[in-house]
Motif scaffolding. Structure first.
Motif, mmCIF file in Angstrom:
data_model
loop_
_atom_site.group_PDB
_atom_site.id
_atom_site.type_symbol
_atom_site.label_atom_id
_atom_site.label_comp_id
_atom_site.label_asym_id
_atom_site.label_seq_id
_atom_site.Cartn_x
_atom_site.Cartn_y
_atom_site.Cartn_z
ATOM 1 N N ARG A 139 5.346 17.210 52.732
ATOM 2 C CA ARG A 139 5.983 16.706 51.517
ATOM 3 C C ARG A 139 5.185 15.526 51.005
ATOM 4 N N ILE A 140 4.995 15.490 49.694
ATOM 5 C CA ILE A 140 4.216 14.440 49.054
ATOM 6 C C ILE A 140 5.129 13.690 48.087
ATOM 7 N N LEU A 141 5.073 12.377 48.147
ATOM 8 C CA LEU A 141 5.838 11.516 47.253
ATOM 9 C C LEU A 141 4.913 11.013 46.148
ATOM 10 N N TYR A 142 5.289 11.238 44.900
ATOM 11 C CA TYR A 142 4.534 10.756 43.750
ATOM 12 C C TYR A 142 5.326 9.623 43.117
ATOM 13 N N ALA A 143 4.638 8.521 42.802
ATOM 14 C CA ALA A 143 5.342 7.377 42.236
ATOM 15 C C ALA A 143 4.397 6.516 41.414
ATOM 16 N N ARG A 144 4.969 5.802 40.462
ATOM 17 C CA ARG A 144 4.217 4.766 39.758
ATOM 18 C C ARG A 144 4.220 3.545 40.667
ATOM 19 N N GLU A 145 3.030 3.016 40.937
ATOM 20 C CA GLU A 145 2.894 1.955 41.939
ATOM 21 C C GLU A 145 1.911 0.904 41.431
ATOM 22 N N GLN A 146 2.375 0.050 40.529
ATOM 23 C CA GLN A 146 1.512 -0.945 39.884
ATOM 24 C C GLN A 146 1.033 -2.034 40.835
ATOM 25 N N ASP A 147 1.697 -2.204 41.968
ATOM 26 C CA ASP A 147 1.326 -3.271 42.898
ATOM 27 C C ASP A 147 0.518 -2.758 44.085
ATOM 28 N N VAL A 201 -2.547 9.219 50.026
ATOM 29 C CA VAL A 201 -3.471 10.357 50.061
ATOM 30 C C VAL A 201 -4.051 10.673 48.688
ATOM 31 N N GLY A 202 -3.573 9.983 47.640
ATOM 32 C CA GLY A 202 -4.121 10.241 46.317
ATOM 33 C C GLY A 202 -3.722 9.169 45.325
ATOM 34 N N ILE A 203 -4.525 9.066 44.266
ATOM 35 C CA ILE A 203 -4.257 8.087 43.212
ATOM 36 C C ILE A 203 -4.754 8.606 41.870
ATOM 37 N N ALA A 204 -4.010 8.276 40.826
ATOM 38 C CA ALA A 204 -4.457 8.438 39.438
ATOM 39 C C ALA A 204 -4.385 7.038 38.832
ATOM 40 N N LEU A 232 -1.844 14.746 38.282
ATOM 41 C CA LEU A 232 -1.960 15.001 36.841
ATOM 42 C C LEU A 232 -0.587 15.255 36.227
ATOM 43 N N GLU A 233 0.217 16.074 36.882
ATOM 44 C CA GLU A 233 1.550 16.396 36.355
ATOM 45 C C GLU A 233 2.441 15.162 36.289
ATOM 46 N N GLU A 234 2.418 14.333 37.330
ATOM 47 C CA GLU A 234 3.252 13.127 37.331
ATOM 48 C C GLU A 234 2.766 12.136 36.280
ATOM 49 N N THR A 235 1.462 12.007 36.119
ATOM 50 C CA THR A 235 0.926 11.129 35.077
ATOM 51 C C THR A 235 1.375 11.608 33.707
ATOM 52 N N ARG A 236 1.283 12.904 33.457
ATOM 53 C CA ARG A 236 1.714 13.461 32.166
ATOM 54 C C ARG A 236 3.210 13.284 31.954
ATOM 55 N N ARG A 237 3.995 13.410 33.018
ATOM 56 C CA ARG A 237 5.436 13.193 32.895
ATOM 57 C C ARG A 237 5.730 11.756 32.471
ATOM 58 N N ILE A 238 5.018 10.803 33.072
ATOM 59 C CA ILE A 238 5.244 9.385 32.773
ATOM 60 C C ILE A 238 4.816 9.043 31.349
ATOM 61 N N ILE A 239 3.655 9.529 30.908
ATOM 62 C CA ILE A 239 3.171 9.152 29.566
ATOM 63 C C ILE A 239 3.876 9.931 28.464
ATOM 64 N N GLY A 240 4.421 11.078 28.780
ATOM 65 C CA GLY A 240 5.182 11.847 27.803
ATOM 66 C C GLY A 240 4.323 12.755 26.943
ATOM 67 N N PRO A 241 4.979 13.622 26.175
ATOM 68 C CA PRO A 241 4.276 14.661 25.418
ATOM 69 C C PRO A 241 3.541 14.181 24.164
ATOM 70 N N THR A 242 3.733 12.936 23.763
ATOM 71 C CA THR A 242 3.054 12.448 22.559
ATOM 72 C C THR A 242 1.754 11.721 22.864
ATOM 73 N N VAL A 243 1.367 11.662 24.144
ATOM 74 C CA VAL A 243 0.178 10.925 24.566
ATOM 75 C C VAL A 243 -0.859 11.893 25.117
#
Length: 161
Positions: free
Chosen positions: A26-34, A84-87, A118-129
């Motif tokens: 299982r992989i956890l995807y999250a926005r992690e600014q810190d 294990v990964g970063i965008a 890629l999918e999580e990044t697109r979800r966060i930025i939304g369909p207009t970006v």
């Protein structure tokens, strides 16, 4: 088959070489600014992107993280939550998002983590970006398979160091 088990949590079942179904981690995807520069450095050293990033310069890695206003991470759902990964992106959250780094640890290649980031990044930025990037030659096929279109009219001033 991929099953979403909650926001940013993905588990998949795939046939192994013998045809038996196996469960991928299982992989956890999250926005992690810190995210700390040390974890970023370790990830870069564990993947091919480290060869073309300043993986040996922690101060520069820290500046790269602080200058990014969207950092999406992928971590194994284990007690230590290993990265294990970063965008790593720069965006205005309105029109465009530049994906500066998409890195997946060599040991986690083939688990769908790059596509998940890629999918999580697109979800966060939304369909207009729009999401755009400059690929290393070895990854062009990955981005095409992920559904990204080529952008032939891009230009760059290369950094001096």
């Amino acid at each position: 088959m991929v099953a979403t088990t909650g926001a940013g949590l993905v588990q998949s079942r795939e046939p192994d070489k013998s045809g038996s179904m196996t469960t991928r981690p299982r992989i956890l995807y999250a926005r992690e600014q810190d995210l700390c520069a040390r974890e970023f450095q370790t990830l870069l050293q564990d993947c091919s992107l480290g060869a073309i990033r300043p993986a040996g310069d922690p101060d520069r890695l820290d500046a790269m993280l602080r200058g990014a206003n969207l950092i999406v991470t992928a971590r194994r759902d284990e007690p230590e939550r290993p990265l294990v990964g970063i965008a790593r992106c720069v965006t205005d959250f309105s029109w465009c998002c530049y994906l500066s780094d998409l890195a997946v640890a060599d040991a986690a290649q083939g688990l769908g983590i790059g596509r998940g980031l890629l999918e999580e990044t697109r979800r966060i930025i939304g369909p207009t970006v729009s999401l755009m990037l400059v690929s290393v030659p070895e990854a062009v096929g990955f981005y095409r398979r992920a559904g990204m279109a080529d952008m032939p009219d891009g230009f760059v001033f290369k950094r001096e160091r």
